[in-house]
Write a protein that holds these residues in place. Structure first.
Motif, PDB file in Angstrom:
ATOM      1  N   PRO A 218       0.826  -1.219   0.000  1.00 47.77           N
ATOM      2  CA  PRO A 218       0.000   0.000   0.000  1.00 47.77           C
ATOM      3  C   PRO A 218       0.853   1.260   0.000  1.00 47.77           C
ATOM      4  O   PRO A 218       1.874   1.342   0.703  1.00 47.77           O
ATOM      5  N   SER A 219       0.436   2.241  -0.781  1.00 42.52           N
ATOM      6  CA  SER A 219       1.138   3.524  -0.804  1.00 42.52           C
ATOM      7  C   SER A 219       0.686   4.417   0.344  1.00 42.52           C
ATOM      8  O   SER A 219       1.364   5.387   0.679  1.00 42.52           O
ATOM      9  N   HIS A 220      -0.474   4.092   0.938  1.00 40.23           N
ATOM     10  CA  HIS A 220      -0.978   4.866   2.067  1.00 40.23           C
ATOM     11  C   HIS A 220      -0.395   4.352   3.383  1.00 40.23           C
ATOM     12  O   HIS A 220       0.035   3.197   3.502  1.00 40.23           O
ATOM     13  N   PHE A 221      -0.424   5.212   4.378  1.00 44.55           N
ATOM     14  CA  PHE A 221      -0.003   4.852   5.732  1.00 44.55           C
ATOM     15  C   PHE A 221      -0.982   3.851   6.333  1.00 44.55           C
ATOM     16  O   PHE A 221      -2.188   3.928   6.100  1.00 44.55           O
ATOM     17  N   MET A 222      -0.451   2.897   7.113  1.00 45.21           N
ATOM     18  CA  MET A 222      -1.285   1.958   7.856  1.00 45.21           C
ATOM     19  C   MET A 222      -0.955   2.074   9.339  1.00 45.21           C
ATOM     20  O   MET A 222       0.208   1.950   9.739  1.00 45.21           O
ATOM     21  N   ARG A 393      -8.047  10.918 -10.427  1.00 45.11           N
ATOM     22  CA  ARG A 393      -9.277  10.642  -9.701  1.00 45.11           C
ATOM     23  C   ARG A 393      -8.990  10.657  -8.209  1.00 45.11           C
ATOM     24  O   ARG A 393      -7.888  10.319  -7.764  1.00 45.11           O
ATOM     25  N   LYS A 394      -9.981  11.006  -7.427  1.00 44.73           N
ATOM     26  CA  LYS A 394      -9.815  10.941  -5.981  1.00 44.73           C
ATOM     27  C   LYS A 394      -9.703   9.489  -5.547  1.00 44.73           C
ATOM     28  O   LYS A 394     -10.247   8.589  -6.192  1.00 44.73           O
ATOM     29  N   VAL A 395      -8.976   9.252  -4.470  1.00 43.68           N
ATOM     30  CA  VAL A 395      -8.725   7.879  -4.028  1.00 43.68           C
ATOM     31  C   VAL A 395      -9.762   7.424  -3.003  1.00 43.68           C
ATOM     32  O   VAL A 395      -9.474   6.586  -2.149  1.00 43.68           O
ATOM     33  N   CYS A 396     -10.946   7.974  -3.091  1.00 46.12           N
ATOM     34  CA  CYS A 396     -12.026   7.542  -2.203  1.00 46.12           C
ATOM     35  C   CYS A 396     -13.336   7.639  -2.953  1.00 46.12           C
ATOM     36  O   CYS A 396     -13.425   8.254  -4.011  1.00 46.12           O
ATOM     37  N   ALA A 428      -7.820  -1.338  -5.499  1.00 40.94           N
ATOM     38  CA  ALA A 428      -8.771  -2.043  -4.630  1.00 40.94           C
ATOM     39  C   ALA A 428      -9.028  -1.192  -3.400  1.00 40.94           C
ATOM     40  O   ALA A 428      -8.226  -0.316  -3.049  1.00 40.94           O
ATOM     41  N   ARG A 429     -10.136  -1.443  -2.750  1.00 40.34           N
ATOM     42  CA  ARG A 429     -10.407  -0.739  -1.501  1.00 40.34           C
ATOM     43  C   ARG A 429      -9.332  -1.071  -0.477  1.00 40.34           C
ATOM     44  O   ARG A 429      -9.016  -2.228  -0.247  1.00 40.34           O
ATOM     45  N   PHE A 430      -8.790  -0.014   0.114  1.00 35.03           N
ATOM     46  CA  PHE A 430      -7.690  -0.132   1.063  1.00 35.03           C
ATOM     47  C   PHE A 430      -8.186  -0.085   2.499  1.00 35.03           C
ATOM     48  O   PHE A 430      -7.784  -0.889   3.348  1.00 35.03           O
ATOM     49  N   TRP A 503     -14.977   4.800   1.852  1.00 34.98           N
ATOM     50  CA  TRP A 503     -14.040   3.810   1.358  1.00 34.98           C
ATOM     51  C   TRP A 503     -12.870   4.507   0.683  1.00 34.98           C
ATOM     52  O   TRP A 503     -13.057   5.378  -0.176  1.00 34.98           O
ATOM     53  N   ILE A 504     -11.666   4.116   1.048  1.00 33.33           N
ATOM     54  CA  ILE A 504     -10.440   4.671   0.483  1.00 33.33           C
ATOM     55  C   ILE A 504      -9.771   3.590  -0.354  1.00 33.33           C
ATOM     56  O   ILE A 504      -9.670   2.436   0.070  1.00 33.33           O
ATOM     57  N   TRP A 505      -9.313   3.963  -1.541  1.00 31.59           N
ATOM     58  CA  TRP A 505      -8.712   3.034  -2.495  1.00 31.59           C
ATOM     59  C   TRP A 505      -7.202   3.195  -2.560  1.00 31.59           C
ATOM     60  O   TRP A 505      -6.661   4.254  -2.243  1.00 31.59           O
TER      61      TRP A 505
END
Length: 514
Positions: A218-222, A393-396, A428-430, A503-505
Protein backbone atom coordinates in the motif's frame (compact mmCIF):
# COMPACT_ATOMS: atom_id res chain seq x y z
CA UNK A 1 -5.34 10.99 30.16
CA UNK A 2 -7.00 12.61 27.13
CA UNK A 3 -5.86 16.06 28.28
CA UNK A 4 -2.29 14.76 28.57
CA UNK A 5 -2.47 13.36 25.07
CA UNK A 6 -3.81 16.64 23.76
CA UNK A 7 -0.96 18.58 25.38
CA UNK A 8 1.55 16.16 23.90
CA UNK A 9 -0.07 16.62 20.50
CA UNK A 10 0.19 20.38 20.69
CA UNK A 11 3.82 20.16 21.71
CA UNK A 12 4.51 17.89 18.75
CA UNK A 13 2.81 20.38 16.45
CA UNK A 14 4.74 23.38 17.77
CA UNK A 15 8.07 21.64 17.39
CA UNK A 16 7.38 20.06 13.99
CA UNK A 17 10.22 20.83 11.63
CA UNK A 18 9.81 23.92 9.47
CA UNK A 19 11.47 22.06 6.62
CA UNK A 20 8.31 20.06 5.96
CA UNK A 21 6.65 21.18 2.72
CA UNK A 22 3.02 22.32 2.69
CA UNK A 23 1.87 19.16 0.95
CA UNK A 24 3.62 16.84 3.42
CA UNK A 25 1.76 15.50 6.42
CA UNK A 26 2.94 17.16 9.64
CA UNK A 27 4.24 14.87 12.39
CA UNK A 28 1.30 15.52 14.68
CA UNK A 29 0.63 11.96 15.75
CA UNK A 30 1.94 9.39 18.16
CA UNK A 31 3.44 7.20 15.44
CA UNK A 32 6.42 8.67 13.60
CA UNK A 33 8.43 5.54 12.76
CA UNK A 34 9.27 5.10 9.10
CA UNK A 35 10.62 1.58 9.60
CA UNK A 36 8.98 -1.27 7.71
CA UNK A 37 6.14 -3.14 9.35
CA UNK A 38 7.64 -5.83 11.63
CA UNK A 39 5.18 -8.39 10.27
CA UNK A 40 6.87 -8.22 6.85
CA UNK A 41 9.36 -11.04 6.29
CA UNK A 42 11.54 -11.73 3.26
CA UNK A 43 10.22 -14.54 1.09
CA UNK A 44 12.12 -15.91 -1.91
CA UNK A 45 9.83 -17.04 -4.71
CA UNK A 46 10.23 -18.29 -8.27
CA UNK A 47 7.45 -18.28 -10.87
CA UNK A 48 9.71 -19.26 -13.74
CA UNK A 49 11.83 -16.14 -14.02
CA UNK A 50 14.40 -17.08 -11.40
CA UNK A 51 14.45 -16.53 -7.62
CA UNK A 52 13.26 -13.12 -6.42
CA UNK A 53 12.69 -11.56 -2.98
CA UNK A 54 9.32 -10.35 -1.68
CA UNK A 55 8.37 -8.79 1.64
CA UNK A 56 5.44 -10.98 2.68
CA UNK A 57 3.05 -10.45 5.59
CA UNK A 58 3.43 -13.13 8.26
CA UNK A 59 0.92 -13.11 11.11
CA UNK A 60 2.52 -12.20 14.46
CA UNK A 61 2.31 -14.72 17.34
CA UNK A 62 -0.87 -14.72 19.41
CA UNK A 63 0.92 -13.87 22.66
CA UNK A 64 1.91 -10.48 21.22
CA UNK A 65 -1.82 -9.58 20.97
CA UNK A 66 -1.92 -9.70 24.78
CA UNK A 67 1.51 -8.13 25.41
CA UNK A 68 2.98 -11.54 26.23
CA UNK A 69 0.25 -12.76 28.60
CA UNK A 70 -2.40 -14.52 26.47
CA UNK A 71 -5.29 -16.46 28.03
CA UNK A 72 -4.29 -19.27 25.67
CA UNK A 73 -1.26 -20.04 23.52
CA UNK A 74 -3.46 -21.21 20.64
CA UNK A 75 -5.89 -19.31 18.47
CA UNK A 76 -9.54 -19.97 19.08
CA UNK A 77 -11.29 -21.34 15.99
CA UNK A 78 -14.13 -18.90 15.27
CA UNK A 79 -17.70 -20.14 15.18
CA UNK A 80 -18.07 -18.43 11.80
CA UNK A 81 -16.26 -20.47 9.13
CA UNK A 82 -16.75 -18.25 6.08
CA UNK A 83 -13.99 -17.22 3.70
CA UNK A 84 -13.32 -15.29 0.49
CA UNK A 85 -13.78 -17.46 -2.59
CA UNK A 86 -11.78 -16.33 -5.63
CA UNK A 87 -13.01 -17.85 -8.90
CA UNK A 88 -10.92 -17.60 -12.07
CA UNK A 89 -11.85 -18.08 -15.71
CA UNK A 90 -8.59 -19.09 -17.43
CA UNK A 91 -10.28 -19.64 -20.79
CA UNK A 92 -10.84 -17.36 -23.77
CA UNK A 93 -14.62 -17.84 -23.53
CA UNK A 94 -17.33 -15.76 -21.88
CA UNK A 95 -18.82 -17.67 -18.98
CA UNK A 96 -21.62 -17.31 -16.47
CA UNK A 97 -21.05 -18.13 -12.81
CA UNK A 98 -23.78 -19.77 -10.73
CA UNK A 99 -24.35 -20.69 -7.12
CA UNK A 100 -26.28 -23.93 -6.56
CA UNK A 101 -28.45 -23.84 -3.46
CA UNK A 102 -28.26 -26.77 -1.08
CA UNK A 103 -32.03 -26.46 -0.63
CA UNK A 104 -33.87 -27.83 -3.65
CA UNK A 105 -30.87 -27.48 -5.96
CA UNK A 106 -32.01 -24.07 -7.27
CA UNK A 107 -29.31 -22.19 -9.20
CA UNK A 108 -28.65 -18.46 -8.97
CA UNK A 109 -26.71 -16.41 -11.52
CA UNK A 110 -23.97 -14.58 -9.62
CA UNK A 111 -21.73 -12.95 -12.22
CA UNK A 112 -20.71 -12.73 -15.88
CA UNK A 113 -17.09 -13.63 -16.50
CA UNK A 114 -15.11 -12.28 -19.44
CA UNK A 115 -12.15 -14.28 -20.78
CA UNK A 116 -9.27 -14.50 -18.28
CA UNK A 117 -11.19 -12.57 -15.62
CA UNK A 118 -11.76 -13.24 -11.95
CA UNK A 119 -14.29 -12.44 -9.26
CA UNK A 120 -15.00 -13.27 -5.68
CA UNK A 121 -17.72 -13.79 -3.15
CA UNK A 122 -18.01 -14.53 0.53
CA UNK A 123 -18.72 -18.23 0.86
CA UNK A 124 -18.67 -21.25 3.19
CA UNK A 125 -17.23 -24.77 3.07
CA UNK A 126 -19.62 -27.02 1.15
CA UNK A 127 -21.05 -24.28 -1.06
CA UNK A 128 -21.41 -25.37 -4.68
CA UNK A 129 -20.72 -23.17 -7.73
CA UNK A 130 -20.29 -23.80 -11.43
CA UNK A 131 -19.27 -22.12 -14.68
CA UNK A 132 -21.50 -22.38 -17.75
CA UNK A 133 -21.18 -20.99 -21.28
CA UNK A 134 -23.07 -17.81 -22.05
CA UNK A 135 -26.81 -18.47 -22.37
CA UNK A 136 -26.38 -22.18 -21.68
CA UNK A 137 -26.86 -22.82 -17.95
CA UNK A 138 -27.54 -26.51 -18.52
CA UNK A 139 -23.95 -27.16 -19.59
CA UNK A 140 -21.50 -27.08 -16.70
CA UNK A 141 -17.92 -26.73 -17.88
CA UNK A 142 -16.57 -26.70 -14.32
CA UNK A 143 -18.09 -27.35 -10.90
CA UNK A 144 -16.61 -26.36 -7.53
CA UNK A 145 -17.24 -27.40 -3.94
CA UNK A 146 -15.76 -24.86 -1.53
CA UNK A 147 -13.25 -26.23 0.97
CA UNK A 148 -11.93 -25.01 4.32
CA UNK A 149 -9.84 -21.85 4.75
CA UNK A 150 -7.24 -21.13 3.38
CA UNK A 151 -8.45 -22.87 0.22
CA UNK A 152 -9.58 -19.68 -1.51
CA UNK A 153 -8.84 -20.37 -5.20
CA UNK A 154 -11.22 -22.12 -7.63
CA UNK A 155 -9.98 -22.19 -11.23
CA UNK A 156 -11.37 -23.21 -14.62
CA UNK A 157 -8.46 -24.05 -16.95
CA UNK A 158 -9.55 -26.12 -19.98
CA UNK A 159 -6.04 -26.27 -21.44
CA UNK A 160 -4.03 -27.66 -18.54
CA UNK A 161 -3.42 -31.41 -18.39
CA UNK A 162 -2.15 -32.66 -15.05
CA UNK A 163 1.28 -34.26 -15.37
CA UNK A 164 1.51 -33.67 -19.12
CA UNK A 165 3.23 -30.34 -19.96
CA UNK A 166 3.62 -31.36 -23.62
CA UNK A 167 -0.11 -31.80 -24.17
CA UNK A 168 -0.82 -28.65 -22.15
CA UNK A 169 1.44 -26.68 -24.48
CA UNK A 170 -0.25 -28.18 -27.55
CA UNK A 171 -3.65 -27.14 -26.19
CA UNK A 172 -2.47 -23.61 -25.57
CA UNK A 173 -0.95 -23.21 -29.03
CA UNK A 174 -4.05 -24.61 -30.69
CA UNK A 175 -6.55 -22.39 -28.85
CA UNK A 176 -4.97 -19.08 -27.80
CA UNK A 177 -3.66 -16.14 -29.78
CA UNK A 178 -0.63 -14.12 -28.65
CA UNK A 179 -2.59 -11.74 -26.40
CA UNK A 180 -4.59 -14.55 -24.83
CA UNK A 181 -1.46 -16.59 -24.19
CA UNK A 182 0.08 -13.67 -22.32
CA UNK A 183 -3.03 -13.40 -20.15
CA UNK A 184 -2.99 -17.14 -19.50
CA UNK A 185 0.69 -17.07 -18.51
CA UNK A 186 0.05 -14.21 -16.05
CA UNK A 187 -2.62 -16.34 -14.38
CA UNK A 188 -0.22 -19.28 -14.18
CA UNK A 189 2.29 -17.01 -12.46
CA UNK A 190 -0.39 -15.80 -10.08
CA UNK A 191 -1.25 -19.39 -9.15
CA UNK A 192 2.42 -20.34 -8.76
CA UNK A 193 3.03 -17.32 -6.57
CA UNK A 194 -0.05 -18.17 -4.53
CA UNK A 195 1.29 -21.68 -3.81
CA UNK A 196 4.60 -20.30 -2.52
CA UNK A 197 2.95 -17.42 -0.61
CA UNK A 198 0.52 -19.86 1.02
CA UNK A 199 3.38 -22.13 2.10
CA UNK A 200 5.30 -19.17 3.53
CA UNK A 201 2.50 -17.23 5.24
CA UNK A 202 -0.40 -19.66 5.73
CA UNK A 203 -2.66 -17.39 3.65
CA UNK A 204 -3.78 -17.40 0.04
CA UNK A 205 -2.56 -14.59 -2.19
CA UNK A 206 -5.85 -12.92 -3.16
CA UNK A 207 -4.23 -10.22 -5.30
CA UNK A 208 -2.90 -10.83 -8.85
CA UNK A 209 0.68 -11.28 -9.95
CA UNK A 210 1.34 -8.30 -12.24
CA UNK A 211 3.73 -7.73 -15.16
CA UNK A 212 6.47 -6.51 -12.81
CA UNK A 213 5.82 -8.87 -9.90
CA UNK A 214 3.42 -9.15 -6.96
CA UNK A 215 1.02 -6.31 -6.24
CA UNK A 216 2.77 -3.35 -4.64
CA UNK A 217 2.56 -2.70 -0.91
CA UNK A 218 0.00 0.00 0.00
CA UNK A 219 1.14 3.52 -0.80
CA UNK A 220 -0.98 4.87 2.07
CA UNK A 221 0.00 4.85 5.73
CA UNK A 222 -1.29 1.96 7.86
CA UNK A 223 -1.75 2.34 11.59
CA UNK A 224 -0.05 -0.45 13.57
CA UNK A 225 -2.21 -2.83 15.58
CA UNK A 226 0.20 -4.64 17.87
CA UNK A 227 -2.08 -5.62 20.76
CA UNK A 228 -5.63 -5.27 22.03
CA UNK A 229 -6.29 -1.89 23.63
CA UNK A 230 -3.24 -0.23 22.07
CA UNK A 231 -3.86 3.50 21.52
CA UNK A 232 -2.55 5.97 18.95
CA UNK A 233 -3.36 9.64 18.67
CA UNK A 234 -3.38 12.11 15.81
CA UNK A 235 -4.03 15.84 15.83
CA UNK A 236 -6.26 17.69 13.37
CA UNK A 237 -7.10 21.34 12.83
CA UNK A 238 -10.50 20.23 11.53
CA UNK A 239 -12.15 20.75 14.89
CA UNK A 240 -15.79 20.03 15.73
CA UNK A 241 -18.64 22.26 14.65
CA UNK A 242 -20.63 23.08 17.78
CA UNK A 243 -23.08 25.47 16.12
CA UNK A 244 -24.84 25.18 12.80
CA UNK A 245 -23.91 27.99 10.36
CA UNK A 246 -26.69 29.85 8.52
CA UNK A 247 -28.08 27.96 5.57
CA UNK A 248 -26.53 30.45 3.12
CA UNK A 249 -23.09 29.39 4.38
CA UNK A 250 -23.84 25.72 3.76
CA UNK A 251 -24.21 25.90 -0.01
CA UNK A 252 -22.33 23.30 -2.09
CA UNK A 253 -18.63 23.95 -2.67
CA UNK A 254 -17.93 25.09 -6.23
CA UNK A 255 -14.19 25.83 -6.17
CA UNK A 256 -11.84 23.10 -7.36
CA UNK A 257 -8.25 21.91 -7.28
CA UNK A 258 -5.54 23.91 -5.53
CA UNK A 259 -8.03 26.67 -4.67
CA UNK A 260 -9.30 24.29 -1.96
CA UNK A 261 -5.92 23.87 -0.28
CA UNK A 262 -5.76 25.14 3.30
CA UNK A 263 -2.20 25.86 4.40
CA UNK A 264 -1.09 25.19 7.94
CA UNK A 265 -1.57 28.78 9.08
CA UNK A 266 -4.95 29.28 7.40
CA UNK A 267 -8.16 29.23 9.45
CA UNK A 268 -10.46 26.31 8.79
CA UNK A 269 -13.63 26.82 6.80
CA UNK A 270 -16.36 28.44 8.94
CA UNK A 271 -13.99 28.48 11.90
CA UNK A 272 -16.31 30.80 13.84
CA UNK A 273 -18.89 27.98 14.15
CA UNK A 274 -16.46 25.50 15.66
CA UNK A 275 -15.48 24.86 19.26
CA UNK A 276 -13.97 28.09 20.57
CA UNK A 277 -10.43 28.32 21.95
CA UNK A 278 -9.58 24.86 20.65
CA UNK A 279 -7.52 25.27 17.46
CA UNK A 280 -6.66 21.57 17.48
CA UNK A 281 -8.57 18.36 18.09
CA UNK A 282 -7.07 15.10 19.28
CA UNK A 283 -8.34 11.83 17.82
CA UNK A 284 -7.48 8.65 19.73
CA UNK A 285 -7.49 5.33 17.87
CA UNK A 286 -7.98 2.27 20.06
CA UNK A 287 -7.11 -1.18 18.71
CA UNK A 288 -10.10 -3.53 18.87
CA UNK A 289 -8.55 -6.24 16.71
CA UNK A 290 -5.03 -7.06 15.53
CA UNK A 291 -6.09 -9.45 12.75
CA UNK A 292 -7.86 -7.82 10.99
CA UNK A 293 -6.67 -4.34 11.97
CA UNK A 294 -9.70 -2.62 13.50
CA UNK A 295 -9.74 0.66 15.46
CA UNK A 296 -12.44 2.71 17.14
CA UNK A 297 -12.31 6.50 17.44
CA UNK A 298 -14.69 8.03 19.97
CA UNK A 299 -16.30 11.45 19.31
CA UNK A 300 -15.13 11.73 15.72
CA UNK A 301 -18.35 13.59 14.85
CA UNK A 302 -20.02 16.25 16.96
CA UNK A 303 -23.78 16.33 17.64
CA UNK A 304 -24.05 19.38 15.36
CA UNK A 305 -22.35 17.53 12.52
CA UNK A 306 -24.58 14.51 13.02
CA UNK A 307 -27.68 16.71 12.97
CA UNK A 308 -26.45 18.30 9.74
CA UNK A 309 -25.94 14.93 8.06
CA UNK A 310 -29.33 13.65 9.17
CA UNK A 311 -30.89 16.91 7.98
CA UNK A 312 -29.29 16.32 4.58
CA UNK A 313 -30.65 12.78 4.67
CA UNK A 314 -34.15 14.19 4.87
CA UNK A 315 -33.69 15.63 1.39
CA UNK A 316 -31.93 12.60 -0.10
CA UNK A 317 -33.83 9.74 -1.68
CA UNK A 318 -32.66 6.41 -0.29
CA UNK A 319 -32.63 3.33 -2.49
CA UNK A 320 -32.51 -0.37 -1.73
CA UNK A 321 -28.89 -1.38 -1.19
CA UNK A 322 -27.24 -3.68 -3.71
CA UNK A 323 -24.15 -5.87 -3.92
CA UNK A 324 -21.44 -6.21 -6.55
CA UNK A 325 -22.38 -9.32 -8.44
CA UNK A 326 -24.34 -9.68 -11.67
CA UNK A 327 -23.17 -7.35 -14.41
CA UNK A 328 -20.43 -5.68 -12.40
CA UNK A 329 -16.67 -5.72 -12.40
CA UNK A 330 -15.82 -4.80 -8.84
CA UNK A 331 -12.49 -3.12 -8.40
CA UNK A 332 -12.36 -1.56 -11.88
CA UNK A 333 -14.15 1.65 -10.89
CA UNK A 334 -16.51 3.10 -8.29
CA UNK A 335 -19.00 0.60 -6.97
CA UNK A 336 -21.89 3.08 -6.89
CA UNK A 337 -24.87 1.82 -8.86
CA UNK A 338 -24.31 -1.90 -8.46
CA UNK A 339 -27.07 -3.87 -10.10
CA UNK A 340 -28.04 -6.83 -7.94
CA UNK A 341 -30.45 -6.55 -5.00
CA UNK A 342 -29.99 -9.36 -2.53
CA UNK A 343 -31.25 -10.75 0.75
CA UNK A 344 -27.69 -10.52 2.10
CA UNK A 345 -28.05 -6.71 2.16
CA UNK A 346 -31.43 -5.31 3.10
CA UNK A 347 -30.62 -1.71 4.05
CA UNK A 348 -31.29 1.48 2.09
CA UNK A 349 -28.57 3.87 1.02
CA UNK A 350 -27.57 6.91 -1.00
CA UNK A 351 -24.43 8.93 -1.67
CA UNK A 352 -23.22 12.27 -0.30
CA UNK A 353 -20.42 14.00 -2.25
CA UNK A 354 -17.70 15.88 -0.41
CA UNK A 355 -18.78 19.12 -2.06
CA UNK A 356 -22.33 18.84 -0.67
CA UNK A 357 -21.55 21.33 2.12
CA UNK A 358 -18.57 22.80 4.04
CA UNK A 359 -19.38 20.52 6.98
CA UNK A 360 -19.16 17.42 4.79
CA UNK A 361 -15.89 18.79 3.41
CA UNK A 362 -14.57 19.19 6.97
CA UNK A 363 -15.43 15.56 7.73
CA UNK A 364 -13.40 14.44 4.71
CA UNK A 365 -10.46 16.61 5.84
CA UNK A 366 -10.66 15.19 9.36
CA UNK A 367 -10.77 11.65 7.93
CA UNK A 368 -7.69 12.47 5.84
CA UNK A 369 -5.84 13.50 9.01
CA UNK A 370 -7.05 10.36 10.78
CA UNK A 371 -5.64 8.12 8.05
CA UNK A 372 -2.59 10.37 7.47
CA UNK A 373 -3.48 10.86 3.82
CA UNK A 374 -3.23 14.25 2.13
CA UNK A 375 -6.76 15.63 1.81
CA UNK A 376 -6.02 16.53 -1.82
CA UNK A 377 -6.11 12.82 -2.63
CA UNK A 378 -9.71 12.69 -1.40
CA UNK A 379 -10.94 15.07 -4.11
CA UNK A 380 -10.38 15.84 -7.79
CA UNK A 381 -6.99 17.50 -8.24
CA UNK A 382 -5.24 19.89 -10.61
CA UNK A 383 -2.51 18.49 -12.85
CA UNK A 384 0.30 19.77 -10.64
CA UNK A 385 -1.12 18.20 -7.45
CA UNK A 386 0.60 14.93 -6.61
CA UNK A 387 1.94 14.17 -10.08
CA UNK A 388 3.44 10.94 -8.68
CA UNK A 389 -0.05 9.45 -8.21
CA UNK A 390 -1.03 7.43 -11.32
CA UNK A 391 -4.50 8.99 -11.55
CA UNK A 392 -6.21 12.33 -11.09
CA UNK A 393 -9.28 10.64 -9.70
CA UNK A 394 -9.81 10.94 -5.98
CA UNK A 395 -8.72 7.88 -4.03
CA UNK A 396 -12.03 7.54 -2.20
CA UNK A 397 -15.69 7.12 -2.92
CA UNK A 398 -18.46 9.50 -2.00
CA UNK A 399 -19.78 9.09 1.51
CA UNK A 400 -22.40 6.37 1.55
CA UNK A 401 -25.37 7.22 3.74
CA UNK A 402 -26.98 4.01 5.03
CA UNK A 403 -30.18 3.35 6.96
CA UNK A 404 -31.14 0.07 8.62
CA UNK A 405 -34.65 -0.53 9.90
CA UNK A 406 -36.02 -3.49 11.91
CA UNK A 407 -34.72 -6.88 10.71
CA UNK A 408 -32.48 -5.25 8.10
CA UNK A 409 -28.84 -6.32 7.91
CA UNK A 410 -25.77 -6.85 5.71
CA UNK A 411 -24.41 -10.36 6.11
CA UNK A 412 -20.67 -11.04 6.33
CA UNK A 413 -18.79 -9.73 3.29
CA UNK A 414 -15.51 -8.20 2.16
CA UNK A 415 -15.09 -4.64 0.93
CA UNK A 416 -12.31 -5.49 -1.53
CA UNK A 417 -12.85 -6.72 -5.09
CA UNK A 418 -10.73 -8.38 -7.77
CA UNK A 419 -9.25 -6.84 -10.91
CA UNK A 420 -8.70 -8.23 -14.39
CA UNK A 421 -5.35 -9.93 -14.99
CA UNK A 422 -4.36 -7.13 -17.43
CA UNK A 423 -4.89 -4.38 -14.87
CA UNK A 424 -1.35 -3.65 -13.71
CA UNK A 425 -2.52 -0.92 -11.36
CA UNK A 426 -4.78 -3.37 -9.52
CA UNK A 427 -6.75 -0.78 -7.59
CA UNK A 428 -8.77 -2.04 -4.63
CA UNK A 429 -10.41 -0.74 -1.50
CA UNK A 430 -7.69 -0.13 1.06
CA UNK A 431 -9.54 1.07 4.16
CA UNK A 432 -13.10 1.59 5.37
CA UNK A 433 -14.26 4.17 7.90
CA UNK A 434 -17.71 3.83 9.45
CA UNK A 435 -19.27 6.86 11.16
CA UNK A 436 -22.22 6.10 13.43
CA UNK A 437 -24.97 8.74 13.49
CA UNK A 438 -27.20 7.38 16.27
CA UNK A 439 -27.34 4.88 19.11
CA UNK A 440 -29.83 3.15 21.38
CA UNK A 441 -31.06 0.57 18.89
CA UNK A 442 -31.19 -3.10 19.85
CA UNK A 443 -28.90 -5.11 17.61
CA UNK A 444 -27.16 -3.40 14.70
CA UNK A 445 -23.59 -4.07 15.82
CA UNK A 446 -20.76 -4.09 13.29
CA UNK A 447 -19.38 -7.62 13.45
CA UNK A 448 -15.94 -9.01 12.61
CA UNK A 449 -16.70 -12.74 12.86
CA UNK A 450 -13.17 -14.00 12.14
CA UNK A 451 -11.05 -11.76 14.33
CA UNK A 452 -8.09 -13.64 15.75
CA UNK A 453 -7.94 -14.06 19.54
CA UNK A 454 -7.26 -16.58 22.28
CA UNK A 455 -10.46 -16.17 24.30
CA UNK A 456 -13.70 -16.55 22.39
CA UNK A 457 -15.05 -18.19 19.25
CA UNK A 458 -17.71 -15.45 19.09
CA UNK A 459 -17.50 -12.47 16.77
CA UNK A 460 -16.04 -9.09 17.67
CA UNK A 461 -19.17 -6.91 17.89
CA UNK A 462 -18.73 -3.12 17.78
CA UNK A 463 -21.64 -1.24 19.32
CA UNK A 464 -22.95 1.78 17.39
CA UNK A 465 -22.53 5.01 19.38
CA UNK A 466 -23.39 8.43 18.01
CA UNK A 467 -20.25 10.20 16.79
CA UNK A 468 -17.98 7.15 16.99
CA UNK A 469 -15.91 6.07 13.99
CA UNK A 470 -14.49 2.64 13.19
CA UNK A 471 -11.48 2.24 10.89
CA UNK A 472 -10.38 -1.07 9.42
CA UNK A 473 -8.15 -2.14 6.56
CA UNK A 474 -9.04 -4.44 3.65
CA UNK A 475 -5.40 -4.84 2.65
CA UNK A 476 -2.33 -6.27 4.34
CA UNK A 477 0.99 -4.42 4.61
CA UNK A 478 2.37 -6.43 1.66
CA UNK A 479 -0.43 -5.47 -0.77
CA UNK A 480 -2.44 -8.68 -0.46
CA UNK A 481 -6.15 -8.57 0.36
CA UNK A 482 -7.04 -9.39 3.98
CA UNK A 483 -9.47 -12.31 4.05
CA UNK A 484 -10.03 -11.71 7.78
CA UNK A 485 -11.46 -8.22 7.10
CA UNK A 486 -14.81 -9.93 6.48
CA UNK A 487 -17.49 -8.03 8.42
CA UNK A 488 -21.24 -7.73 8.81
CA UNK A 489 -23.95 -5.32 9.90
CA UNK A 490 -26.01 -7.35 12.35
CA UNK A 491 -29.82 -7.28 12.11
CA UNK A 492 -31.73 -4.49 13.83
CA UNK A 493 -33.97 -6.04 16.47
CA UNK A 494 -35.62 -2.82 17.57
CA UNK A 495 -35.15 0.79 16.50
CA UNK A 496 -33.08 1.96 13.53
CA UNK A 497 -29.46 2.64 12.60
CA UNK A 498 -27.97 5.50 10.60
CA UNK A 499 -24.35 5.64 9.52
CA UNK A 500 -22.07 6.85 6.77
CA UNK A 501 -19.25 4.87 5.14
CA UNK A 502 -16.08 6.17 3.53
CA UNK A 503 -14.04 3.81 1.36
CA UNK A 504 -10.44 4.67 0.48
CA UNK A 505 -8.71 3.03 -2.50
CA UNK A 506 -5.11 2.23 -3.29
CA UNK A 507 -4.53 3.00 -6.05
CA UNK A 508 -7.39 4.10 -8.32
CA UNK A 509 -7.40 3.67 -12.07
CA UNK A 510 -8.52 6.40 -14.47
CA UNK A 511 -11.47 5.41 -16.62
CA UNK A 512 -9.58 7.03 -19.52
CA UNK A 513 -6.97 4.29 -19.15
CA UNK A 514 -9.46 1.47 -19.59
Amino acid sequence: MKMKLRILALVALLFATAAIADEDLPQTCSWTSIEKDPSLKEMIYDVGDGPKPFQAYVEPPLESFYKGDPPSKTRVVPKFNGLAGKFVNMSNKNLNFYWESAVGGAVHLMRHYKPFSTGGTGTFPGHRFFFSPDNDPDTRVKEFVVGEYPQNYYVYDPYFVEGDPVQTEKNLKANLNKKERKQYDKWRKTLLFNEQYLNFTGRSYLANYLDDGPRKAPSHFMWPADYFGQEHWVVTKETHFDRLPPSDDLDPILITGTKRVLKDGDPRILQEYRVKDEPYMNMTLKVLSVIPRVFEIQNFLSPTEIDHILDLAGGIELHESTTGDVGTDRGSDRTKGLERKTKTRTSKNSWVPREKSPIIDAIYRRAADLTRIDEALLRSRDKDEHPEVPTKRKVCEELQLVHYGPEQEYTAHHDFGHTHIDDNLAGARFATILFYLNEGMEGGHTSFPRYVNGESFHELAVKPEAGKAVLFYSQLPDGNMDDFSQHAAKPIIEGEKWLINLWIWDPVKDTEDE
